[in-house]
Design an enzyme around this catalytic site. Sequence first.
Site, short mmCIF file in Angstrom:
data_model
loop_
_atom_site.label_atom_id
_atom_site.label_comp_id
_atom_site.label_asym_id
_atom_site.label_seq_id
_atom_site.Cartn_x
_atom_site.Cartn_y
_atom_site.Cartn_z
N ASP A 146 0.85 -1.19 0.00
CA ASP A 146 0.00 0.00 0.00
C ASP A 146 0.88 1.24 0.00
O ASP A 146 1.91 1.29 0.69
CB ASP A 146 -0.88 0.06 1.25
CG ASP A 146 -1.91 -1.06 1.30
OD1 ASP A 146 -2.34 -1.52 0.22
OD2 ASP A 146 -2.29 -1.45 2.42
N ASP A 175 -1.17 -3.01 -4.39
CA ASP A 175 -2.39 -3.13 -3.59
C ASP A 175 -3.09 -1.77 -3.58
O ASP A 175 -3.35 -1.20 -4.63
CB ASP A 175 -2.05 -3.63 -2.19
CG ASP A 175 -3.28 -4.19 -1.46
OD1 ASP A 175 -4.39 -4.11 -2.02
OD2 ASP A 175 -3.13 -4.70 -0.35
N ASP A 179 -5.33 2.53 2.23
CA ASP A 179 -6.21 1.50 2.77
C ASP A 179 -6.30 1.61 4.29
O ASP A 179 -5.27 1.73 4.97
CB ASP A 179 -5.70 0.11 2.39
CG ASP A 179 -6.01 -0.26 0.95
OD1 ASP A 179 -6.60 0.58 0.23
OD2 ASP A 179 -5.67 -1.38 0.53
N ARG A 232 -12.75 1.16 -6.23
CA ARG A 232 -12.45 1.49 -4.82
C ARG A 232 -12.15 2.98 -4.65
O ARG A 232 -11.08 3.38 -4.24
CB ARG A 232 -11.30 0.64 -4.30
CG ARG A 232 -11.58 -0.84 -4.33
CD ARG A 232 -10.46 -1.64 -3.68
NE ARG A 232 -10.73 -3.08 -3.78
CZ ARG A 232 -9.94 -4.03 -3.29
NH1 ARG A 232 -8.83 -3.70 -2.65
NH2 ARG A 232 -10.24 -5.30 -3.44
#
Length: 339
Positions: A146, A175, A179, A232
């Site tokens: 991330d 990724d 997050d 997302r």
Amino acid sequence: MKFTLYSALAALTTSTLAAPLFTRQANATSSVNGTTSANSTSSGADGPVGYASLNGGTTGGAGGSETTVTSIDELLAAVEGDEPAIIYIDSVLSGSSEKIRVGSNKSILGRSSKAGIEGAGLFIKEAKNVIVRNLAISKVNTGEKDAIGVQKSENVWIDHCDLSSDLDHGKDYYDGLADFTHGSDYITVSNTKFHDHYKASLCGHTDSNADEDAGKLHVTYANNHWANINSRMPLVRFGTVHVFNGYYEGGSMGDSAVNTRMGAQVLVESNAMAGIKDAVVSEYSDEDGYAVVRGNDFGEGANTAPEGTLTSVPYEYELLGSENVEAAVVGVAGNTLTL
């Protein structure tokens, strides 16, 4: 309505930046607890807008030691522990670290648009009170993969960052860009550009994590620019999330923007979208999430999520109006401050 949020920041000294400022402009539209009115007289307050302003607020390393780092190794040492510290970055740092573990009470601040980290991500785990501002973080394919990963942490403010990877690999090569998982809470992402990536931002990593996530994952996304992202933007499970004043441009990539699942409640306001297939959805989980949607321009996109109950939030904020978002956000979101 004129967009001038953070307009004074370019003139701030680095010592002033250690104590974050969020400027609210008079004669804008203000929304307090869901009630919108014109001609707000709010003149400004220290700290971020949104959920990171709650739970005692987010001040990062204010009052702590100050240092400028010039390598990944120096950054790794500077962000250790929980003592307050302000860490400045002037250039692009690159190296082989799998993840840069950030302790509590830290401010990591880029001094110019040339400041950033390439190939290594910030990992904020079991920490509290962290600020990340004015940094470009890109192409993270090590460690948690991330750009900014937050786990079991509270009061995190990500502001004026540029987060990206590339589209030269499969969707799982990298990724997330930002997050928030494992019961993290009281987070704001503002004035940030997400671009050239498949899966941008996650609030809640799995459908089976209700014990840890239910009642947590309060996240605000304010005044962000999403460009050439597949999905997302964000994806939310279990959480309570407010998305406002965002500009979305899908290019050839735009599949879904806001995806609400597993009982999540999302308030989506004053956003503008172009080239996004599904603006607000609830899909790919066994349980629906919910959304309240108002004052947006989704272009050709659609809202198909079930109607939610999140009609107000416990903080002040300003709505630009969807017709003003593109001009206000594009070129402003990102690591655009000169300090």
